[in-house]
Design a protein around this motif. Structure first.
Motif, short mmCIF file in Angstrom:
data_model
loop_
_atom_site.label_atom_id
_atom_site.label_comp_id
_atom_site.label_asym_id
_atom_site.label_seq_id
_atom_site.Cartn_x
_atom_site.Cartn_y
_atom_site.Cartn_z
N GLY A 169 0.70 -1.34 0.02
CA GLY A 169 -0.21 0.20 -0.09
C GLY A 169 0.83 1.40 0.16
O GLY A 169 0.22 2.41 0.08
N ASP A 193 -1.80 3.75 1.33
CA ASP A 193 -3.36 3.03 1.35
C ASP A 193 -3.58 2.53 2.80
O ASP A 193 -3.37 1.45 2.84
CB ASP A 193 -3.71 2.48 0.29
CG ASP A 193 -3.28 3.08 -0.99
OD1 ASP A 193 -3.32 4.20 -1.23
OD2 ASP A 193 -2.88 2.23 -2.01
N GLY A 194 -3.87 3.16 3.77
CA GLY A 194 -4.40 2.44 4.96
C GLY A 194 -3.52 2.54 6.03
O GLY A 194 -2.30 2.85 5.96
N LEU A 195 -3.96 2.25 7.26
CA LEU A 195 -3.34 2.25 8.48
C LEU A 195 -2.27 1.18 8.49
O LEU A 195 -1.19 1.34 8.86
CB LEU A 195 -4.38 2.14 9.72
CG LEU A 195 -3.40 2.13 11.14
CD1 LEU A 195 -2.78 3.63 11.32
CD2 LEU A 195 -4.62 1.86 12.25
#
Length: 117
Positions: free
Chosen positions: A24, A88-90
């Motif tokens: 990500g 993209d995202g934690l």
């Protein structure tokens, strides 16, 4: 100033490695990578201490593990501010924070501690 440049180089290496390993995390070009490393250094110097103080109770409760989330948030903030760097995202941010933290640790070993000089 030389320490900041060396740390920025190691941060760029960590971000590049994270972009290669973590699905990500993406960096569009070399210029974005260098800008992301410098911006990460500035964010870590200015924003991170404030966030650390505000989240200190949670960090204590989690025995320091919440610092991974704080570091991921700093990387996410850099991605928000810079269009050529994407997270993209934690989970991707946390893994990128682990990789960049490791390279920063190596940088500290290589250039030494300024407080000891």
């Amino acid at each position: 100033m030389a320490r900041f440049i060396v740390r920025a180089i190691f941060a760029a290496l960590g971000l590049w490695l994270a972009s290669r390993v973590v699905p990500g995390v993406r960096v569009d070009d070399t210029g974005s990578l260098i800008l992301a490393a410098v911006l990460l250094g500035l964010v870590n110097a200015v924003v991170r201490p404030v966030v650390f103080l505000l989240t200190f109770p949670v960090t204590l409760l989690t025995l320091g593990l919440f610092l991974l989330v704080v570091n991921a948030a700093m990387i996410g903030l850099v991605a928000l501010l810079l269009s050529g760097f994407h997270v993209d995202g934690l989970l991707a941010g946390i893994v990128a924070a682990i990789i960049t933290g490791f390279t920063s640790w190596v940088a500290g070993m290589v250039i030494g501690d300024a407080k000891r000089d």
